[in-house]
Design a protein around this motif. Structure first.
Motif, PDB file in Angstrom:
ATOM      1  N   TRP A  62      31.693  30.126   5.651  1.00 54.37           N
ATOM      2  CA  TRP A  62      31.229  29.406   4.480  1.00 54.37           C
ATOM      3  C   TRP A  62      31.292  27.912   4.697  1.00 54.37           C
ATOM      4  N   ASN A  63      30.498  27.232   3.894  1.00 53.76           N
ATOM      5  CA  ASN A  63      30.540  25.791   3.886  1.00 53.76           C
ATOM      6  C   ASN A  63      31.757  25.400   3.085  1.00 53.76           C
ATOM      7  N   TRP A  64      32.738  24.863   3.740  1.00 55.16           N
ATOM      8  CA  TRP A  64      33.936  24.589   2.959  1.00 55.16           C
ATOM      9  C   TRP A  64      33.691  23.423   2.011  1.00 55.16           C
ATOM     10  N   MET A  65      33.130  22.387   2.536  1.00 56.71           N
ATOM     11  CA  MET A  65      32.969  21.202   1.724  1.00 56.71           C
ATOM     12  C   MET A  65      31.854  20.363   2.314  1.00 56.71           C
ATOM     13  N   LYS A  66      31.061  19.809   1.425  1.00 55.45           N
ATOM     14  CA  LYS A  66      29.959  18.994   1.921  1.00 55.45           C
ATOM     15  C   LYS A  66      29.707  17.886   0.916  1.00 55.45           C
ATOM     16  N   GLU A  68      28.980  13.460   0.636  1.00 52.45           N
ATOM     17  CA  GLU A  68      28.094  12.612   1.414  1.00 52.45           C
ATOM     18  C   GLU A  68      28.794  11.969   2.599  1.00 52.45           C
ATOM     19  N   HIS A  69      30.123  11.975   2.612  1.00 54.28           N
ATOM     20  CA  HIS A  69      30.781  11.388   3.778  1.00 54.28           C
ATOM     21  C   HIS A  69      31.651  12.368   4.541  1.00 54.28           C
TER      22      HIS A  69
ATOM     23  N   PRO B 203      26.865  10.051  -5.642  1.00 49.82           N
ATOM     24  CA  PRO B 203      28.181  10.672  -5.431  1.00 49.82           C
ATOM     25  C   PRO B 203      29.114  10.498  -6.612  1.00 49.82           C
ATOM     26  N   GLN B 206      28.251  12.922  -9.272  1.00 52.98           N
ATOM     27  CA  GLN B 206      28.738  14.254  -8.904  1.00 52.98           C
ATOM     28  C   GLN B 206      30.235  14.358  -9.153  1.00 52.98           C
ATOM     29  N   LEU B 270      40.877  17.149  -6.000  1.00 51.69           N
ATOM     30  CA  LEU B 270      39.510  17.065  -5.485  1.00 51.69           C
ATOM     31  C   LEU B 270      38.677  16.109  -6.335  1.00 51.69           C
ATOM     32  N   TRP B 273      39.878  12.559  -6.067  1.00 45.64           N
ATOM     33  CA  TRP B 273      39.554  12.037  -4.730  1.00 45.64           C
ATOM     34  C   TRP B 273      38.081  11.688  -4.623  1.00 45.64           C
ATOM     35  N   LEU B 274      37.248  12.519  -5.215  1.00 40.93           N
ATOM     36  CA  LEU B 274      35.811  12.249  -5.147  1.00 40.93           C
ATOM     37  C   LEU B 274      35.475  10.947  -5.846  1.00 40.93           C
ATOM     38  N   SER B 277      36.829   8.063  -3.785  1.00 39.40           N
ATOM     39  CA  SER B 277      36.097   7.769  -2.553  1.00 39.40           C
ATOM     40  C   SER B 277      34.743   7.156  -2.857  1.00 39.40           C
ATOM     41  N   SER B 278      34.130   7.567  -3.980  1.00 41.03           N
ATOM     42  CA  SER B 278      32.851   6.940  -4.300  1.00 41.03           C
ATOM     43  C   SER B 278      33.055   5.494  -4.731  1.00 41.03           C
ATOM     44  N   LEU B 345      39.900  24.901  -4.482  1.00 41.85           N
ATOM     45  CA  LEU B 345      39.905  24.209  -3.193  1.00 41.85           C
ATOM     46  C   LEU B 345      39.732  25.151  -2.009  1.00 41.85           C
ATOM     47  N   ILE B 346      39.775  26.454  -2.254  1.00 43.14           N
ATOM     48  CA  ILE B 346      39.469  27.375  -1.156  1.00 43.14           C
ATOM     49  C   ILE B 346      37.985  27.272  -0.822  1.00 43.14           C
ATOM     50  N   HIS B 347      37.194  27.139  -1.849  1.00 43.57           N
ATOM     51  CA  HIS B 347      35.768  27.002  -1.604  1.00 43.57           C
ATOM     52  C   HIS B 347      35.166  25.991  -2.591  1.00 43.57           C
ATOM     53  N   PRO B 348      35.422  24.705  -2.377  1.00 39.83           N
ATOM     54  CA  PRO B 348      34.959  23.706  -3.341  1.00 39.83           C
ATOM     55  C   PRO B 348      33.450  23.576  -3.417  1.00 39.83           C
ATOM     56  N   GLN B 349      32.795  24.055  -2.377  1.00 44.73           N
ATOM     57  CA  GLN B 349      31.344  23.926  -2.346  1.00 44.73           C
ATOM     58  C   GLN B 349      30.713  24.643  -3.535  1.00 44.73           C
ATOM     59  N   LEU B 352      30.770  22.010  -5.978  1.00 50.55           N
ATOM     60  CA  LEU B 352      30.120  20.771  -5.539  1.00 50.55           C
ATOM     61  C   LEU B 352      28.605  20.910  -5.566  1.00 50.55           C
ATOM     62  N   LYS B 370      18.422  12.868   2.236  1.00 51.50           N
ATOM     63  CA  LYS B 370      19.861  12.807   2.469  1.00 51.50           C
ATOM     64  C   LYS B 370      20.291  11.694   3.402  1.00 51.50           C
ATOM     65  N   TYR B 377      22.750   6.449  -2.793  1.00 52.05           N
ATOM     66  CA  TYR B 377      24.139   6.584  -2.381  1.00 52.05           C
ATOM     67  C   TYR B 377      24.921   5.295  -2.628  1.00 52.05           C
TER      68      TYR B 377
END
Lengths: 645, 386
Positions: A62-66, A68-69, B203, B206, B270, B273-274, B277-278, B345-349, B352, B370, B377
Motif C-alpha cells: 500500500w501507499n503508506w503516505m503521499k 507533496e514533500h 497542501p 489538505q 499527522l 504535522w501537515l 510542514s505546509s 497512521l497505519i494507512h494515512p493515505q 489523505l 503535480k 503548492y
C-alpha cells in the motif's frame, strides 16, 4: 502469498495476546504452531521460486503516505537473499515454537511467550522482505524490542532485567548508526530503495560512501554483536533457552550480517570499510573463541561460539564473498539451534544447571541429546562433509589472499575445536566427581516432540550444507597451495585430540601464574565489561549528575522555569480567565473593540499596502510571520472596481 | 408529551444539519447570512433544552446578544460593499477579495476564534454533553468549508489565529472544569486551523481538512464518553473517579487527549504535522514556532487531566452510578468510532487522498498537475515578495 507469509505470524501474535482467557492453552499453542507452519510452507514455495526458477519479484502493498514533500510506499522485495533468509527464519521459528510448547510446560505465562515469539517472527520477516531501508529499519527496531521483551521474560529476576537493559543500550548504538545512515542516504541519493542504490558512485562521493558504509557496519556491529558492541550477547542468555536458540543463535543476530549483505552495493564502493569489515570479523572470531574456551556456563559458551561464527560471516563479507557468508549464515542457523535446543534438554535433566563442571556423564541419561550435540559440535568444528564444512572451508581458502586473516581464521578454527571438545567432554563423557546418592532419572527424554525436534535438526545439520552449497553458490575454489587446504581441519583435529587426552589424563592441574592470568583474562571476556563500565559508564554518569542534573536541570532551569516562568504563566492565565467574566457589558465591549479595530486595520492596509506584523527584513527567511498583501496583487481588482463605478 | 419532545428534538437536529449543508452549497452572501441566522436559532433552541440549568440560561442569553451584534456587523458590511460595488448580486468571492473585513470578523465569531471566542466556553457549559457535538462541530465544519472557498490571504486571519492559539493554550491552564477545558482546547485547535487557512495553498488546505476530520471525530468521541461518565460538578478531577466502572472511559479519553496534544502514533500528530510542514514550506518560521510554543501549555493541561486518572488517589469509592453506564450497544458504537481514528497512521493515505481531492476541487485546480513548482503548492503572495 507474500502477504500471507508475513501476516500469519502477526495473526498468531494477535490471537495469543488477546485471547488469553478464552482459548485453552494447548489449543493456542497448536494454533500458533500451525500458523508458523503455514508461513513456513509459503516461504519454502518462495525459496523454490527464487532459487530454482531464478525469479525475483516486488510487491507493492500500500501507499503508506503521499504528501507533496514525502512519498513512502510499503512494498516487499523477494529475491534469492531474502527468500533464503525467510526460509531459514520460518523454519527456525517453527522448530522453536514446537519445542517451546513442551519446554515451557510448567510456566504460567505460556501465552505471553508464544505471542512474543510470533511477534518476533513477524518483525524478522518484515525486515528480511523489505525493499527499502525505512521498512528494514522498522523490522530492525521491532526485532530489537522483541529481543528485549523475551530476554526479560522472567522479569522478576534481577539478572534478566540487567541483561535486558544492557542489550537494549548496546543495540541502541547500532540502531542509531543505521538510522543515521538511512537519513544520509535519503539526503544524498533521494531514495532508500535497494535497487536505486547500486552504482551511485562518482568521484566526489567517496567520503559520503565511506561514511555511509561505516555507519552501516556500526549498525551491523550492534545487532550481530561484532567486537566492540558484543557485550550484550553472552548476557542475553538469561532468557528462556528456546528464545536464545531462536534469537541469539539463529536469526536475530544474523540481522546485522543480512544488513551488510543487502547493502553490498554500497559496501563495494568503499574499499576502506570492506577491509575494516574483514578485520573486524577475523578479530571477533578469534577473540570470541578465546573467551569461549574459558567459560563454565554452558549457554554463555555457546553465545561466544555464536559470536565467533558471526565473525566468520563478517570476514567472508569483508573479502567480498557475500554468497559464502549467506551460506555460512544458513548452515550456522541449523547447527547452532540444535546446540541450543539440546542444551535446553540437558539443563532440564539436572535441575536447570548450566555450569558444565557440575554436569557429568549425561551420555547415559540423555543419549539422544548427546548424539545431537555431538553432531552439532562436529559440524561446528568443520568436520568434512558435515554442514559447516562447505562454507567454512571456502571462506578459509578465499581469505588466503591476506595471509594474516587466514592464519587468524585457522587459529580460531582450532580454538573452536577446543571449546566444543571441552563442552562435550565435561557435560557428557566425564566421570562424575561425586557418587550418586539417589538413582538418576534414566528417562529424562520422555517427550516425543522434543526428541523428534532434536532428531530432525541433527539430520538437517548433517545434510543441509550439501544442499545449500549446491543451490546457493556455485563458486569455484580459489587457487591456493594444496597443503593449506587441509590445514584448518588438521588444526582442529589435533586440538580436540590433544584436549581429550589431556583431560582424561588429568594433566591440567599444575597451573602456572601465566596460564592463570590468561584464563582470568579470558573468563572476564577480555575485560570489555570492566572497561565500558569504569571508563565510559561511570564517567558519563558522574558528568551527567554533576553537570547536567545538578547545575543545569536543578540549577538554572529550575530557577528560570519552575520558579519564575511557571508563576508568570499561571498568573497570566488567571487574568485570561478573569477576562471570561459573567458581565455582559464587558463582553460586548471587547467584541465591539475588536470589531472596530479589525475594520480599522483594513483602512490602514489599504493606505499602505504593508504588513502590520513584525517584519524582519534582515531575516534569511522570506517573511517571518504573515504574508504580505502585495501591492500588485491587489491593484487589478481595484482597477476593475473603478471601471464598474 | 415525551413523544412530542422527542419529535421536536429530532426536528431541531435535522434542521441544524440541513442548514449546515445548505450553507456549504451557496455562493451568495445574502443566503449565507440567512443560513447563519437559522443556525443561530436552532443552536439557541438546542441550548435551551437544558432549561432547568441556570448556566444554560446565561449561556444562551450571551450567545443571543453577541450573535445579534455580529449579525448587524455582517449586514453593515454587506451594505457597505454593495454601496461600493453598486450591485445587488453579492457573490462570495468578489466580496472578500476586496478585503471587506467586517464580514470576515463575523465568520470568525461564528467559528469561535479569539478575540470573538467569549461565547464558546459558556456554550460548552450551557449545553448538555449529548448535544454538544451537534451544536459545536457541525456548524463549524460548514463555516470552515465556506471560508475555504474564498481566497483570503488576509492578515486578519493570521492575527485571529495567533490570538486563538494563545488564548486556548493559556486560558485552560488553571481550568478545573472538564468541559471548559475542552472549550479552550477547541479554541486552540481553531486557531491552528485558521493559521492554515491563512496560507491558502493546496497542501495547507489538505492539512486543514485532515485536522478538521480528525479533530471533530476525536472531540465527538470524547464528548460521548463524557456523557456516559458520572461527574456531578463537572470537575476534571472528578471525571475519572469511578475507577471500577470507567476503566474503558479512562483509556479512551486519555488516548484521545494524547492524540489531541499531537503525539506521534496517534492521528493528531499527522494533522498537526501537515499544517506545520505546509507553514514551513511557505517559510513562515515564526508562525510555525508560535504554533509549537502554544502547543506546549496545551499539552501540559491535557497531561494534567490525565494525571487525575492514573496518579491521584481516588477520594471516594462509594459512588456507583448504574444508569449512566454504557450498555453494550453504545460500547460497540464507541469502538467503531474510536479504533479507525486511532489507527489512522497505519494507512494515512486513506484520509489523505479524499482530502486532497476535496481541496483541489475547492481551489479549482486540476488534480493531475503535480509539479512542486506549481503555483498551487506555494502561495504566490509570498513568492513574489523576494
Amino acid at each position: 502469498m507474500y502477504l500471507l507469509t508475513m501476516s500469519a505470524p502477526m495473526m498468531s501474535f494477535m490471537l495469543t495476546l488477546t485471547h488469553k482467557e478464552k482459548i485453552k492453552t494447548t489449543t493456542m499453542q497448536t494454533l500458533a504452531c500451525s500458523m508458523i507452519f503455514f508461513s513456513w510452507m509459503n516461504s519454502s514455495i518462495m525459496l523454490y521460486e527464487c532459487m530454482m526458477n531464478d525469479t525475483h519479484c516486488q510487491t507493492k502493498i500500500w501507499n503508506w503516505m503521499k504528501t507533496e514533500h514525502m512519498e513512502c510506499k510499503i512494498s516487499l522485495h523477494m529475491d534469492l537473499l531474502s527468500s533464503s533468509m525467510l526460509f531459514m527464519v520460518t523454519s527456525m521459528s517453527l522448530f522453536v515454537h514446537m519445542y517451546s510448547t513442551e519446554y515451557m510446560k510448567n510456566d504460567p505465562h505460556k501465552h505471553r511467550f508464544m505471542s512474543y515469539l510470533s511477534l518476533f517472527t513477524f518483525f524478522m520477516l518484515l525486515m528480511m522482505s523489505s525493499n527499502n531501508y525505512i521498512l528494514l529499519l522498522m523490522g530492525w527496531e521491532g526485532v530489537g524490542i522483541c529481543s528485549y521483551l523475551l530476554m526479560n521474560f522472567w522479569y522478576t529476576r534481577m539478572q534478566a532485567n540487567k541483561s535486558g537493559m544492557k542489550a537494549i543500550m548496546m543495540n541502541r548504538m547500532g540502531d542509531i548508526a543505521l538510522l543515521m545512515s538511512t537519513m544520509m542516504m535519503m539526503n544524498k541519493f533521494g531514495s532508500t530503495k535497494f535497487e536505486n542504490l547500486t552504482h551511485m558512485i562518482n568521484n566526489k562521493m567517496q567520503t559520503i560512501m565511506n561514511t555511509i558504509s561505516m555507519l552501516l557496519l556500526m549498525g551491523a556491529m550492534g545487532k550481530s554483536s561484532l567486537m566492540g558492541l558484543h557485550v550484550w550477547l553472552p548476557d542475553a542468555m538469561e532468557g528462556p533457552t528456546p528464545m536464545s536458540a531462536l534469537m541469539h543463535a539463529a536469526t536475530m543476530v544474523t540481522a546485522g550480517i543480512f544488513l551488510l549483505m543487502r547493502s553490498s552495493s554500497i559496501l563495494e564502493e568503499s574499499k576502506m570499510s570492506l577491509t575494516i569489515t574483514a578485520w573486524m570479523g577475523a578479530t571477533t572470531a578469534f577473540f570470541a573463541a578465546t573467551m569461549g574456551t574459558s567459560q563454565n556456563d554452558m549457554k554463555r559458551m555457546m553465545a561466544y561460539s555464536t559470536c565467533s561464527q558471526l565473525g566468520y560471516m563478517a570476514l567472508a563479507m569483508g573479502i567480498s564473498k557475500y554468497s559464502i557468508s549467506l551460506l555460512h549464515l544458513m548452515n550456522h542457523a541449523f547447527f547452532k539451534s540444535l546446540l541450543f535446543l539440546g542444551a535446553g534438554i540437558t539443563m532440564h535433566t539436572i535441575k536447570n544447571e548450566q555450569d558444565i563442571r557440575k554436569l557429568s556423564s549425561l551420555m547415559k541419561q540423555t543419549p539422544m541429546t548427546y548424539m545431537g550435540l555431538m553432531t552439532a559440535s562436529l559440524t561446528m568444528t568443520g568436520t568434512p562433509f558435515l554442514t559447516a564444512y562447505f562454507s567454512k572451508d571456502q571462506m578459509m581458502e578465499n581469505s588466503y589472499k591476506n595471509s594474516m586473516l587466514y592464519w587468524l581464521a585457522t587459529i580460531t578454527a582450532a580454538l573452536t575445536a577446543l571449546y566444543s571438545t571441552r563442552l562435550m567432554y565435561f557435560s557428557f563423557t566425564k566421570k562424575p566427581q561425586y557418587t550418586h546418592t539417589q538413582k538418576p532419572h534414566t528417562t529424562s527424554e520422555k517427550d516425543i516432540l522434543m526428541n523428534s525436534m532434536i532428531m530432525m535438526l541433527t539430520l538437517m545439520s548433517i545434510s543441509t550444507g550439501y544442499m545449500t552449497y549446491t543451490m546457493l553458490t556455485q563458486q569455484q575454489h580459489p587457487l591456493i597451495t594444496q597443503k593449506l587446504i587441509l590445514t584448518p581441519l588438521m588444526c582442529s583435529m589435533t586440538t580436540s585430540m590433544l584436549m581429550t587426552t589431556l583431560y582424561t589424563n588429568n594433566n591440567l592441574h599444575n597451573k602456572t601464574t601465566l596460564t592463570t592470568l590468561w584464563k582470568n583474562f579470558n573468563s572476564n571476556a577480555w575485560n570489555f565489561n570492566t572497561f565500558y563500565n569504569n571508563m565510559i559508564g561511570e564517567k558519563m554518569l558522574t558528568l551527567a549528575h554533576y553537570q547536567t542534573y545538578k547545575h543545569s536541570d536543578k540549577g538554572i532551569l529550575e530557577k528560570i522555569i519552575n520558579n519564575n516562568l511557571t508563576n508568570i504563566m499561571m498568573h497570566n492565565s488567571q487574568n485570561i480567565s478573569k477576562f471570561q467574566s459573567t458581565k455582559m457589558t464587558q463582553h460586548l465591549l471587547t467584541m465591539i473593540l475588536f470589531y472596530s479595530s479589525f475594520t480599522m486595520h483594513i483602512k490602514s492596509q489599504k493606505l499602505n499596502n504593508s504588513v502590520l506584523f513584525w517584519k524582519n527584513t534582515g531575516c534569511s527567511f522570506k517573511s517571518c510571520l504573515g504574508q504580505t498583501m502585495k501591492h500588485n496583487s491587489l491593484m487589478p481588482q481595484f482597477a476593475k472596481l473603478k471601471i464598474v463605478k | 408529551m415525551e413523544n412530542k419532545e422527542n419529535l421536536m428534538y429530532k426536528i431541531m437536529t435535522t434542521s441544524l444539519i440541513m442548514t449546515s449543508m445548505l450553507m456549504t452549497t451557496f455562493k451568495n452572501w445574502m443566503i449565507l447570512y440567512i443560513t447563519m441566522e437559522l443556525l443561530t436559532m436552532t443552536t439557541l433552541l438546542l441550548m435551551s433544552l437544558n432549561s432547568k440549568n441556570a448556566q444554560s440560561k446565561e449561556g444562551s442569553m450571551k450567545y443571543l446578544m453577541l450573535s445579534a451584534i455580529s449579525s448587524t456587523m455582517l449586514i453593515t458590511g454587506m451594505l457597505l460593499t454593495s454601496y461600493q460595488h453598486n450591485s445587488q448580486n453579492m457573490m462570495l468571492k468578489t466580496l472578500l477579495s476586496s478585503n471587506n473585513n467586517m464580514m470576515l470578523t463575523m465568520i470568525l465569531f461564528k467559528l469561535g476564534s479569539a478575540p470573538f471566542h467569549i461565547w464558546v466556553t459558556d456554550m460548552y457549559e450551557a449545553t448538555k454533553t449529548m448535544n454538544l457535538p451537534l451544536i459545536i462541530l457541525i456548524p463549524k465544519m460548514a463555516i470552515i468549508s465556506t471560508l475555504m472557498t474564498f481566497e483570503t490571504s488576509n492578515n486578519i486571519l493570521l492575527m485571529s489565529g495567533i490570538l486563538s492559539t494563545t488564548m486556548g493554550a493559556m486560558g485552560a491552564m488553571n481550568q478545573k472544569k472538564m468541559k471548559r477545558l475542552l472549550a479552550y482546547s477547541s479554541i486552540n485547535n481553531m486557531g491552528i486551523m485558521i493559521m492554515g487557512l491563512h496560507m491558502y495553498t493546496l497542501p495547507s488546505m489538505q492539512a486543514i481538512m485532515m485536522h478538521m476530520m480528525i479533530y471533530t471525530t476525536t472531540l465527538t468521541i470524547m464528548l460521548m464518553t463524557l456523557h456516559h461518565t458520572y461527574y456531578k460538578k463537572q470537575l476534571t478531577s472528578e471525571t475519572f473517579q469511578n475507577d471500577k466502572s470507567n476503566h474503558t472511559h479512562k483509556i479512551i479519553i486519555s488516548t484521545l487527549l494524547l492524540s489531541l496534544s499531537g503525539l506521534p502514533p496517534f492521528p493528531g500528530f499527522l494533522s498537526k504535522w501537515l499544517i506545520m510542514s505546509s507553514t514551513m514550506k511557505q517559510q513562515l518560521m515564526l508562525t510555525s514556532t508560535w504554533m509549537l510554543m502554544t502547543n506546549i501549555p496545551s499539552t501540559a493541561y491535557y497531561l494534567y487531566t490525565m494525571m487525575y486518572s492514573y496518579f491521584k488517589t481516588i477520594m471516594s469509592t462509594t459512588k456507583t452510578m448504574t444508569e449512566n453506564n454504557m450498555n453494550n450497544n453504545n460500547k460497540y458504537k464507541m469502538a467503531i468510532l474510536t479504533f479507525p481514528i486511532l489507527s489512522t497512521l497505519i494507512h494515512p493515505q486513506l484520509m489523505l487522498m479524499p482530502t486532497w481531492t476535496v481541496s483541489t476541487k475547492m481551489m479549482n485546480v486540476p488534480s493531475n498537475n503535480k509539479s512542486p513548482n506549481n503555483k498551487i503548492y506555494i502561495n504566490t503572495h509570498t513568492q513574489s515578495k523576494n
